[in-house]
Design an enzyme around this catalytic site. Structure first.
Site, PDB file in Angstrom:
ATOM      1  N   ALA A   1     -44.358  20.100  38.477  1.00 37.52           N
ATOM      2  CA  ALA A   1     -45.432  18.283  38.609  1.00 37.52           C
ATOM      3  C   ALA A   1     -45.780  17.796  37.068  1.00 37.52           C
ATOM      4  O   ALA A   1     -46.041  17.985  36.154  1.00 37.52           O
ATOM      5  CB  ALA A   1     -46.706  18.445  38.861  1.00 37.52           C
TER       6      ALA A   1
ATOM      7  N   HIS B   1     -49.129  14.577  48.321  1.00 40.61           N
ATOM      8  CA  HIS B   1     -47.916  15.390  48.150  1.00 40.61           C
ATOM      9  C   HIS B   1     -48.380  17.175  47.779  1.00 40.61           C
ATOM     10  O   HIS B   1     -47.459  17.597  49.205  1.00 40.61           O
ATOM     11  CB  HIS B   1     -46.942  15.405  46.467  1.00 40.61           C
ATOM     12  CG  HIS B   1     -46.116  14.093  46.952  1.00 40.61           C
ATOM     13  ND1 HIS B   1     -45.432  14.171  45.883  1.00 40.61           N
ATOM     14  CD2 HIS B   1     -46.580  13.244  47.391  1.00 40.61           C
ATOM     15  CE1 HIS B   1     -45.065  12.199  46.575  1.00 40.61           C
ATOM     16  NE2 HIS B   1     -45.797  11.835  47.434  1.00 40.61           N
TER      17      HIS B   1
ATOM     18  N   SER C   1     -39.009   6.443  50.009  1.00 40.68           N
ATOM     19  CA  SER C   1     -37.412   6.458  50.817  1.00 40.68           C
ATOM     20  C   SER C   1     -37.368   7.754  51.400  1.00 40.68           C
ATOM     21  O   SER C   1     -36.562   8.205  51.819  1.00 40.68           O
ATOM     22  CB  SER C   1     -36.107   6.171  50.255  1.00 40.68           C
ATOM     23  OG  SER C   1     -36.391   6.912  48.684  1.00 40.68           O
TER      24      SER C   1
ATOM     25  N   ALA D   1     -46.731  14.417  36.966  1.00 39.99           N
ATOM     26  CA  ALA D   1     -47.835  13.697  36.836  1.00 39.99           C
ATOM     27  C   ALA D   1     -49.220  13.161  36.563  1.00 39.99           C
ATOM     28  O   ALA D   1     -49.532  15.001  36.191  1.00 39.99           O
ATOM     29  CB  ALA D   1     -48.338  13.360  38.889  1.00 39.99           C
TER      30      ALA D   1
ATOM     31  N   ARG E   1     -47.426  20.045  50.540  1.00 35.46           N
ATOM     32  CA  ARG E   1     -46.469  21.604  50.471  1.00 35.46           C
ATOM     33  C   ARG E   1     -47.344  23.002  50.848  1.00 35.46           C
ATOM     34  O   ARG E   1     -48.648  22.618  50.521  1.00 35.46           O
ATOM     35  CB  ARG E   1     -45.419  21.737  48.861  1.00 35.46           C
ATOM     36  CG  ARG E   1     -45.129  20.805  48.341  1.00 35.46           C
ATOM     37  CD  ARG E   1     -45.200  21.084  46.392  1.00 35.46           C
ATOM     38  NE  ARG E   1     -45.851  20.907  45.795  1.00 35.46           N
ATOM     39  CZ  ARG E   1     -47.068  19.879  45.727  1.00 35.46           C
ATOM     40  NH1 ARG E   1     -46.573  18.592  45.785  1.00 35.46           N
ATOM     41  NH2 ARG E   1     -48.008  20.376  44.775  1.00 35.46           N
TER      42      ARG E   1
ATOM     43  N   SER F   1     -39.106  12.976  48.068  1.00 36.47           N
ATOM     44  CA  SER F   1     -39.434  14.362  47.633  1.00 36.47           C
ATOM     45  C   SER F   1     -39.758  15.923  48.773  1.00 36.47           C
ATOM     46  O   SER F   1     -39.298  16.429  48.521  1.00 36.47           O
ATOM     47  CB  SER F   1     -41.129  14.434  47.868  1.00 36.47           C
ATOM     48  OG  SER F   1     -41.062  12.975  46.549  1.00 36.47           O
TER      49      SER F   1
END
Lengths: 170, 170, 170
Positions: A34, A50, A13, A36, A54, A16
């Protein structure tokens, strides 16, 4: 001038991207914390995607479990972005930790930070009740984590199809 | 005076009724661009229900795949309502098409329209992560389509229990 | 000075706490109309948790099916809180009742109340389409109940991570 901001929304959505924009608006370079863990190929691909988005403005720190510690350790001038609380909760539960105590610890940690903290989380409770008891327990826990952290944050944003909606303060 | 409006929300949240009202407020008669394919009885019943609610103010065009073409072909004076992007994405994926390229094509198409376009879509990413890998891929794709199209739309609305909430511009 | 307020949101999004706060703001003691049936241990634990959070300001009435009757019977000075419509719909469906007629009956009942009524409901339609046909039917029904009741309510609130967002009137 400590400030904490929670950003929530459904999958893909735009949470991030919004969080990264808000973080860099508060100072650069910034720290990306992070949560994850690359448990499988799907997750590895998502992490890489991701990271590609960045730029060099970010220093990355991994904190799949010890999130409060990572925040305390990185507290200085630079804003920090935690991505994301839902994966952190997953890691706590898979590791058999007391997620409620950890959430209280995180809330207390946020209150003592000096530099800004932005936290991304997920809406997981707006679908049909899962048939699977573990999924139901996770859904409840995720909702409670979101509520608890939202309560100590100065701002809460909901991302809808990439459009930011400020839900606290209003 | 081109204008594009995206309307999102959960299942049975009043999106289509809101979209029809907004469309007819921009001009009548209007064109209804249906992406649904009647693959089974449940879908046929839903299509019939939606069609019953619409009146003689509507001319219906079917575009399960070739949505940009249908928009270009119908561009004139009348406002167009596309219902819905989630089914269009489903059709693209089931048909083995490149949905990312098609989404870029739709974004470009929207930018060149002269008459207004309203698009209905669905929130599918706010439940628990699906166990099924295909469902996860669809959920991710649907979120990305919503973000991409929202970015080129002038307005984005979220329907909550039939109550319209404007999320762009704010 | 009748007033009816619908409060919606995902699982564990803070709906009940918000509803309790809004109810007591309209008068105390208040009446808590519980639609939950303790069908299993998980549900019993949830009922107990909710009851623990409420204080002596509340008188509790059980109405798993006969909700309109419970509202008519309790109509006086005290505000009433119905928690929640989604469980009421579940009970109606499991019991083989005509939920559409019952929903129309509830809408009419709300219009004739003299004391305030607050109703909690759930967002269940923002996840991926369920594979299970019964779950799809329930999801559709829940969305329609929410829309129908929202239409007759003076206010509708969406709770996001415990943050109240007023979606009607805006």
């Amino acid at each position: 001038m400590q400030k904490s901001i929670l950003i929530t929304g459904g999958a893909r959505s735009g949470k991030s991207a919004l969080a990264e924009e808000l973080t860099l608006g508060l100072g650069r370079p910034a720290v990306y914390i992070a949560t994850a863990e690359a448990r499988d190929d799907e997750m590895r691909a998502r992490i890489a995607r991701h990271r590609d988005r960045r730029g060099p403005d970010w220093r990355t720190v991994a904190a799949p479990i010890a999130l409060a510690q990572a925040l305390d350790d990185s507290d200085g001038e630079a804003p920090r972005l935690v991505d994301c609380l839902t994966l952190w909760l997953t890691n706590l539960m898979l590791d058999g930790r007391d997620w409620e105590a950890a959430t209280e610890g995180l809330a207390a940690c946020l209150a003592r930070q000096r530099a800004p903290v932005l936290l991304v989380t997920n809406e997981v409770g707006a679908g049909i009740v899962p048939e699977n008891a573990l999924a139901r327990a996770f859904r409840d826990a995720a909702g409670l984590v979101n509520q608890r952290i939202a309560r100590v944050c100065d701002e809460v944003w909901l991302s809808v199809a990439g459009c930011p909606v400020k839900v606290k303060p209003r």
